[in-house]
Design a protein around this motif. Sequence first.
Motif, mmCIF file in Angstrom:
data_model
loop_
_atom_site.group_PDB
_atom_site.id
_atom_site.type_symbol
_atom_site.label_atom_id
_atom_site.label_comp_id
_atom_site.label_asym_id
_atom_site.label_seq_id
_atom_site.Cartn_x
_atom_site.Cartn_y
_atom_site.Cartn_z
ATOM 1 N N PRO A 133 0.798 -1.232 0.000
ATOM 2 C CA PRO A 133 0.000 0.000 0.000
ATOM 3 C C PRO A 133 0.830 1.280 0.000
ATOM 4 C CG PRO A 133 0.027 -0.986 2.190
ATOM 5 C CD PRO A 133 0.676 -1.972 1.264
ATOM 6 N N GLY A 134 2.117 1.186 0.324
ATOM 7 C CA GLY A 134 2.935 2.388 0.378
ATOM 8 C C GLY A 134 3.602 2.755 -0.930
ATOM 9 N N VAL A 135 3.447 1.921 -1.953
ATOM 10 C CA VAL A 135 4.046 2.219 -3.251
ATOM 11 C C VAL A 135 2.981 2.871 -4.132
ATOM 12 C CG1 VAL A 135 5.196 1.326 -5.296
ATOM 13 C CG2 VAL A 135 5.683 0.326 -3.060
ATOM 14 N N ARG A 136 3.204 4.131 -4.436
ATOM 15 C CA ARG A 136 2.233 4.876 -5.259
ATOM 16 C C ARG A 136 2.376 4.563 -6.726
ATOM 17 N NH1 ARG A 136 1.993 9.938 -7.946
ATOM 18 N NH2 ARG A 136 -0.079 10.935 -7.768
ATOM 19 N N GLU A 137 3.630 4.420 -7.180
ATOM 20 C CA GLU A 137 3.855 4.243 -8.609
ATOM 21 C C GLU A 137 5.237 3.655 -8.857
ATOM 22 O OE1 GLU A 137 3.555 6.997 -12.661
ATOM 23 O OE2 GLU A 137 4.101 7.950 -10.769
ATOM 24 N N VAL A 138 5.321 2.750 -9.822
ATOM 25 C CA VAL A 138 6.592 2.296 -10.384
ATOM 26 C C VAL A 138 6.617 2.799 -11.815
ATOM 27 C CG1 VAL A 138 8.046 0.337 -11.001
ATOM 28 C CG2 VAL A 138 6.673 0.251 -8.910
ATOM 29 N N ARG A 139 7.618 3.591 -12.169
ATOM 30 C CA ARG A 139 7.636 4.249 -13.469
ATOM 31 C C ARG A 139 9.044 4.196 -14.059
ATOM 32 N NH1 ARG A 139 6.483 8.904 -9.661
ATOM 33 N NH2 ARG A 139 8.541 9.675 -9.071
ATOM 34 N N GLY A 140 9.126 4.539 -15.322
ATOM 35 C CA GLY A 140 10.431 4.632 -15.953
ATOM 36 C C GLY A 140 10.490 3.880 -17.259
ATOM 37 N N ARG A 141 11.688 3.853 -17.828
ATOM 38 C CA ARG A 141 11.952 3.172 -19.087
ATOM 39 C C ARG A 141 13.343 2.576 -19.047
ATOM 40 N NH1 ARG A 141 9.655 7.008 -23.997
ATOM 41 N NH2 ARG A 141 7.470 6.427 -23.713
ATOM 42 N N GLY A 142 13.495 1.423 -19.693
ATOM 43 C CA GLY A 142 14.809 0.811 -19.743
ATOM 44 C C GLY A 142 15.360 0.627 -18.348
ATOM 45 N N LEU A 168 7.115 6.451 -3.125
ATOM 46 C CA LEU A 168 6.548 5.953 -1.877
ATOM 47 C C LEU A 168 5.670 7.016 -1.211
ATOM 48 C CD1 LEU A 168 9.691 4.158 -0.386
ATOM 49 C CD2 LEU A 168 7.981 3.255 -1.966
ATOM 50 N N VAL A 169 4.559 6.564 -0.626
ATOM 51 C CA VAL A 169 3.637 7.450 0.082
ATOM 52 C C VAL A 169 3.222 6.781 1.389
ATOM 53 C CG1 VAL A 169 2.724 8.575 -1.983
ATOM 54 C CG2 VAL A 169 1.662 6.461 -1.165
ATOM 55 N N ARG A 170 2.637 7.585 2.259
ATOM 56 C CA ARG A 170 2.076 7.016 3.480
ATOM 57 C C ARG A 170 0.860 6.189 3.097
ATOM 58 N NH1 ARG A 170 4.931 9.795 7.221
ATOM 59 N NH2 ARG A 170 5.554 11.924 6.676
ATOM 60 N N ASP A 198 -2.055 10.049 -0.387
ATOM 61 C CA ASP A 198 -1.215 10.441 -1.519
ATOM 62 C C ASP A 198 -0.044 11.295 -1.041
ATOM 63 O OD1 ASP A 198 -0.902 10.106 -4.284
ATOM 64 O OD2 ASP A 198 -1.641 12.127 -4.701
ATOM 65 N N GLU A 199 0.229 11.224 0.253
ATOM 66 C CA GLU A 199 1.251 12.060 0.875
ATOM 67 C C GLU A 199 2.629 11.396 0.786
ATOM 68 O OE1 GLU A 199 2.299 13.895 5.321
ATOM 69 O OE2 GLU A 199 0.338 12.970 4.929
ATOM 70 N N ALA A 200 3.608 12.145 0.306
ATOM 71 C CA ALA A 200 4.963 11.619 0.167
ATOM 72 C C ALA A 200 5.504 11.103 1.489
ATOM 73 C CB ALA A 200 5.893 12.699 -0.387
ATOM 74 N N ASP A 201 6.340 10.067 1.417
ATOM 75 C CA ASP A 201 6.867 9.433 2.632
ATOM 76 C C ASP A 201 8.393 9.345 2.560
ATOM 77 O OD1 ASP A 201 7.225 8.070 4.971
ATOM 78 O OD2 ASP A 201 5.802 6.464 4.521
ATOM 79 N N ALA A 253 13.417 -5.341 1.060
ATOM 80 C CA ALA A 253 13.565 -4.030 1.709
ATOM 81 C C ALA A 253 12.236 -3.303 1.777
ATOM 82 C CB ALA A 253 14.590 -3.199 0.944
ATOM 83 N N LEU A 254 11.437 -3.371 0.730
ATOM 84 C CA LEU A 254 10.125 -2.715 0.725
ATOM 85 C C LEU A 254 9.181 -3.379 1.717
ATOM 86 C CD1 LEU A 254 9.768 -2.211 -3.127
ATOM 87 C CD2 LEU A 254 9.655 -0.370 -1.448
ATOM 88 N N ARG A 255 9.155 -4.707 1.735
ATOM 89 C CA ARG A 255 8.266 -5.420 2.638
ATOM 90 C C ARG A 255 8.652 -5.200 4.092
ATOM 91 N NH1 ARG A 255 4.675 -8.595 0.076
ATOM 92 N NH2 ARG A 255 5.128 -9.283 -2.065
ATOM 93 N N SER A 256 9.941 -5.065 4.350
ATOM 94 C CA SER A 256 10.379 -4.838 5.731
ATOM 95 C C SER A 256 10.049 -3.431 6.215
ATOM 96 C CB SER A 256 11.885 -5.076 5.842
ATOM 97 O OG SER A 256 12.623 -4.058 5.167
ATOM 98 N N THR A 257 9.770 -2.539 5.276
ATOM 99 C CA THR A 257 9.434 -1.156 5.619
ATOM 100 C C THR A 257 7.935 -0.963 5.787
ATOM 101 O OG1 THR A 257 11.407 -0.368 4.442
ATOM 102 C CG2 THR A 257 9.681 1.250 4.877
ATOM 103 N N TYR A 258 7.149 -1.671 4.993
ATOM 104 C CA TYR A 258 5.685 -1.505 5.041
ATOM 105 C C TYR A 258 5.028 -2.724 5.683
ATOM 106 C CZ TYR A 258 6.080 2.581 2.060
ATOM 107 O OH TYR A 258 6.387 3.812 1.565
#
Length: 427
Positions: free
Chosen positions: A345-354, A361-363, A367-370, A422-427
Amino acid sequence: MNDLYARHRNVLPDWLALYYDEPLEISHGEGRHVWDSAGNKYLDFFGGILTTMTAHALPEVTKAVGEQAGRIIHSSTLYLNRPMVELAERIAKVSGIPDARVFFTTSGTEANDTALLLATTHRRSNTVLAMRNSYHGRSFSTVGVTGNRGWSPTSLSPLQTLYVHGGVRTRGPYAHLDDRAFIDACVADLRDILGHTRPPAALIAEPIQGVGGFTSPPDGLYAAFRDILTEHGVLWIADEVQTGWGRTGEHFWGWQAHARSGPPDLVTFAKGIGNGMSVGGVIARAEIMNCLDANSISTFGGTQITMAAGLANLAYLLEHDLQGNARRVGGLLIERLRAVAAQLPGVREVRGRGLMIGIELVRPGTDEADPRAAAAVLEAAREGGLLIGKGGGHNTSALRIAPPLSLTVAEAEEGAAILEHALRSTY
């Protein structure tokens, strides 16, 4: 290490930021890995801020540097310089700019500074258009066109800068629109600005905003902008310091995602071309590059040893189709990370190219930055043996992933697994 950290703090500026609660000294590297002074090994997914573009200790580059160092390291631009001419010829050829001229600098900051000098001189205007959330360097003029508060320490500037919408697709007043309507709204905003000011010299824009968190507009935005800019005689500067040389996978230059109206008037580059050596520069049409009517040289720009590195690095990149590798391996990596993000739930978006990927990441539930979560993931990834970066215009809440372009599928899977933990250990 603690002693080195204490010495660092005693003699270097307080604003010279270091990653990690316990700062890291990197002692050596090979391929896509680096080692710290304590002997710990890390998979490098940041490459010295997108600078180690091909690989650490790439034999072809280290050999070229060593051989050149044995002949001559430096002479300045006051003398003919064969490696500089040869690299300029290769860059002019791949630039897409007709009748291109190349001027070498030592950094992306200096490259953008030079582009601003050329554009304002050519157009006889000190007004510049820039994108919100942008970053263009740390010199007085480039800070003045940077649209990211976290990297703009002063409002003083030799330029009058006007900021336009479009660099961030999923935030701001137009985020709710579809791509076509988003572009139309940004074009209308640009038209409105141009109707209220004297004609600017140029628009400077990153095709994908680097420090801003790897954000980008829909394809075609800058082509639509270009149509309006041409009506007013305004130049287009593409800041390719982070996006150039095939990193986005789909294109060799980031501007090519907006290529309907042809190449930019000026392109700036740096970082990856030297694979760690200090190389930057500007590519421009001859009429623009030659507009200066006073002497201008560079003591260290285009010096022989950095040009030798750039030649070897560019040759390796083209011969081994690292752009294609960035497209293939980067595509796998981003889909793997999106699958993980869908469960958090804390990942707002995965974006990019190549191999230029951002994770915002958000709370959770907002939609608040974290930024605290971003810092925690950075630390946890290091503990797992992975180095990543962070950035973003909203309190540094985006993780930045940009490995060397020679990344293998196995290494991408390894890095994704560490990052998932790392993401799972944070959220």
